[in-house]
Motif scaffolding. Structure first.
Motif, PDB file in Angstrom:
ATOM      1  N   ASN A  15       0.894  -1.173   0.375  1.00 29.78           N
ATOM      2  CA  ASN A  15      -0.503   0.134  -0.052  1.00 29.78           C
ATOM      3  C   ASN A  15       1.089   1.316   0.101  1.00 29.78           C
ATOM      4  O   ASN A  15       1.820   1.325   0.662  1.00 29.78           O
ATOM      5  CB  ASN A  15      -1.102   0.098   1.327  1.00 29.78           C
ATOM      6  CG  ASN A  15      -2.433   0.917   0.856  1.00 29.78           C
ATOM      7  OD1 ASN A  15      -1.601   2.793   0.664  1.00 29.78           O
ATOM      8  ND2 ASN A  15      -3.637   0.655   1.654  1.00 29.78           N
ATOM      9  N   ALA A  16       0.596   1.759  -0.981  1.00 30.51           N
ATOM     10  CA  ALA A  16       1.071   2.995  -0.611  1.00 30.51           C
ATOM     11  C   ALA A  16       1.403   3.907  -0.305  1.00 30.51           C
ATOM     12  O   ALA A  16       2.191   5.728  -0.146  1.00 30.51           O
ATOM     13  CB  ALA A  16       1.215   3.567  -2.278  1.00 30.51           C
ATOM     14  N   GLN A  17       0.670   3.680   0.152  1.00 27.78           N
ATOM     15  CA  GLN A  17      -0.591   5.353   1.679  1.00 27.78           C
ATOM     16  C   GLN A  17      -0.553   6.781   0.435  1.00 27.78           C
ATOM     17  O   GLN A  17      -0.270   8.158   1.388  1.00 27.78           O
ATOM     18  CB  GLN A  17       0.408   5.652   2.290  1.00 27.78           C
ATOM     19  CG  GLN A  17       1.049   3.826   3.815  1.00 27.78           C
ATOM     20  CD  GLN A  17      -0.945   3.726   3.648  1.00 27.78           C
ATOM     21  OE1 GLN A  17      -1.530   4.879   4.424  1.00 27.78           O
ATOM     22  NE2 GLN A  17      -0.458   2.677   4.361  1.00 27.78           N
ATOM     23  N   GLY A  18      -0.779   6.794  -0.468  1.00 32.38           N
ATOM     24  CA  GLY A  18      -0.919   7.602  -1.338  1.00 32.38           C
ATOM     25  C   GLY A  18       0.471   8.635  -1.933  1.00 32.38           C
ATOM     26  O   GLY A  18      -0.290   9.473  -2.514  1.00 32.38           O
ATOM     27  N   ASP A  19       1.596   8.064  -2.037  1.00 30.23           N
ATOM     28  CA  ASP A  19       2.448   8.321  -1.967  1.00 30.23           C
ATOM     29  C   ASP A  19       3.288   8.104  -3.650  1.00 30.23           C
ATOM     30  O   ASP A  19       3.218   6.439  -3.822  1.00 30.23           O
ATOM     31  CB  ASP A  19       3.954   7.827  -0.988  1.00 30.23           C
ATOM     32  CG  ASP A  19       5.139   8.924  -1.811  1.00 30.23           C
ATOM     33  OD1 ASP A  19       5.167   9.952  -1.497  1.00 30.23           O
ATOM     34  OD2 ASP A  19       6.156   7.769  -1.719  1.00 30.23           O
ATOM     35  N   GLN A  20       3.201   8.533  -4.717  1.00 29.35           N
ATOM     36  CA  GLN A  20       3.731   8.245  -5.916  1.00 29.35           C
ATOM     37  C   GLN A  20       5.247   7.492  -6.304  1.00 29.35           C
ATOM     38  O   GLN A  20       5.138   6.777  -6.222  1.00 29.35           O
ATOM     39  CB  GLN A  20       3.443   9.267  -6.894  1.00 29.35           C
ATOM     40  CG  GLN A  20       3.404   8.918  -8.506  1.00 29.35           C
ATOM     41  CD  GLN A  20       2.323   8.068  -9.015  1.00 29.35           C
ATOM     42  OE1 GLN A  20       1.313   7.718  -8.608  1.00 29.35           O
ATOM     43  NE2 GLN A  20       2.749   7.536 -10.281  1.00 29.35           N
ATOM     44  N   PRO A  21       6.300   8.084  -5.545  1.00 30.99           N
ATOM     45  CA  PRO A  21       7.156   6.772  -5.739  1.00 30.99           C
ATOM     46  C   PRO A  21       7.167   5.984  -4.613  1.00 30.99           C
ATOM     47  O   PRO A  21       8.022   4.886  -6.088  1.00 30.99           O
ATOM     48  CB  PRO A  21       8.516   8.062  -4.881  1.00 30.99           C
ATOM     49  CG  PRO A  21       7.931   9.338  -5.076  1.00 30.99           C
ATOM     50  CD  PRO A  21       6.593   9.454  -4.789  1.00 30.99           C
ATOM     51  N   SER A  22       6.298   5.907  -4.261  1.00 33.81           N
ATOM     52  CA  SER A  22       6.661   4.305  -2.643  1.00 33.81           C
ATOM     53  C   SER A  22       5.231   3.311  -3.573  1.00 33.81           C
ATOM     54  O   SER A  22       5.654   2.436  -3.724  1.00 33.81           O
ATOM     55  CB  SER A  22       5.763   4.629  -1.507  1.00 33.81           C
ATOM     56  OG  SER A  22       6.376   5.482  -0.857  1.00 33.81           O
ATOM     57  N   LEU A  23       4.365   4.303  -4.407  1.00 34.70           N
ATOM     58  CA  LEU A  23       3.716   2.974  -5.952  1.00 34.70           C
ATOM     59  C   LEU A  23       4.875   2.800  -6.546  1.00 34.70           C
ATOM     60  O   LEU A  23       4.350   1.317  -6.688  1.00 34.70           O
ATOM     61  CB  LEU A  23       2.525   4.157  -6.246  1.00 34.70           C
ATOM     62  CG  LEU A  23       1.607   3.167  -7.286  1.00 34.70           C
ATOM     63  CD1 LEU A  23       0.581   2.404  -6.086  1.00 34.70           C
ATOM     64  CD2 LEU A  23       0.945   4.355  -7.993  1.00 34.70           C
TER      65      LEU A  23
END
Length: 317
Positions: free
Chosen positions: A67-75
């Motif tokens: 789950n990227a928690q809304g963060d594009q780089p994490s996605l």
């Protein structure tokens, strides 16, 4: 001693070959953010797999969940990790996860959910074809007219409808344009303002309230998903009813919705994924439109606004 060594090696070889024979499928589930609405689609996807015999508890499948928690780089990082793990398929929820997965891999099947039709998401080539590795379930914008008509029928005096949208999300911009057309047909003025993150929601929604507006429409937008409670609180204080196209947002405070059943949306995509895992082939699979849409209402908000919904609506609270 030699016999013992030979027997021991034979056991090891047999054991290793046995494990390779029983290799279970590995799937990656790519989630954009923690949200009750999106979680329904994930649950539907998992249950569809389970019904087809793929269950982590029974060790018939391995799921790598991120789950990227809304963060594009994490996605993007999460997607890279799944690809490095050679997953058999990627489940993508919602649109930004689908776009990221399709951009990152052309060989691993991607099963989308809570996403618009591929062309509306900007995923089709110049010839109009979808990526060869894209499957799962999408939504069109066919329901928008009904959503706006629902607002007008519930509150005939509505003249101004407010909405916020994220300019970087294709499904949000496309939905806004369709709502604008539907509003024109119903004689409603649509007043919309862009938001780039949930940090801006409070100020932007308050600005719309001050216009003033008669009702608010919560678009299928990730900023809306992540800040729904803020939207509802401001609108409730101003006695402005909130409508939406997402059942999960009705549970979180909107008065009513007409749109896809989120659980069934994920379930429908999960059945496709299960078919792929069972037949070990993508033959017969193609992106398909969501099958189940419904009207739902929030009991508490219906009482607050003295509204009685007819039998075509289902109570979700």
């Amino acid at each position: 001693m030699k016999k013992i060594i030979v027997i021991f090696l034979s056991i090891i070889i047999f054991s290793c070959s046995n494990k390779s024979d029983k290799k279970i499928p590995v799937i990656g589930f790519l989630d954009l953010l923690q949200d009750e609405t999106l979680a329904q689609a994930k649950d539907g996807f998992y249950n569809a797999l389970k019904e087809s015999g793929f269950d982590e508890k029974n060790k018939t499948i391995e799921i790598i969940y991120r789950n990227a928690q809304g963060d594009q780089p994490s996605l993007l990082q999460a997607c890279d990790y799944m690809i490095a793990q050679h997953v058999d398929l990627i489940a993508a929820n919602p649109t930004l996860s689908t776009i990221s997965a399709v951009q990152k891999t052309k060989t691993i099947p991607v099963f989308m959910m809570v996403s618009p039709r591929p062309d509306l998401a900007g995923l089709t080539a110049s010839d109009g074809k979808s990526p060869n590795n894209l499957f799962g379930v999408y939504e069109t914008l066919d329901y928008i007219d009904t959503s706006v008509m629902m607002i007008k029928k519930t509150f005939p005096a509505v003249k101004k409808l407010g909405a916020i949208y994220n300019q970087s999300e294709p499904q949000s911009v496309n939905a806004l344009n369709e709502i604008k057309k539907a509003c024109e047909k119903e004689g409603i003025e649509l007043i919309s303002q862009p938001v780039n993150s949930s940090n801006e929601t409070q100020l932007v929604v308050q600005s719309l309230i001050n216009k003033p507006i008669d009702a608010f429409f919560a678009l299928p937008d990730n900023v809306v998903f992540s800040s729904m409670e803020v939207i509802v609180k401001i609108c409730d204080q101003a006695k402005v009813p909130v409508f939406t196209s997402e059942e999960g947002l009705v549970k979180r405070g909107a008065i009513a919705a007409f749109g896809a059943d989120m659980y069934r949306w994920g379930y429908q995509s999960g059945k496709q994924a299960a078919q792929f895992l069972l037949q070990k082939s993508l033959q017969g699979l193609t992106p398909e439109v969501v099958k189940i849409r419904k009207k739902v209402f929030n009991n508490e908000k219906a009482a607050m606004y003295n509204v009685v919904f007819d039998s075509t609506f289902t109570s979700v609270r």
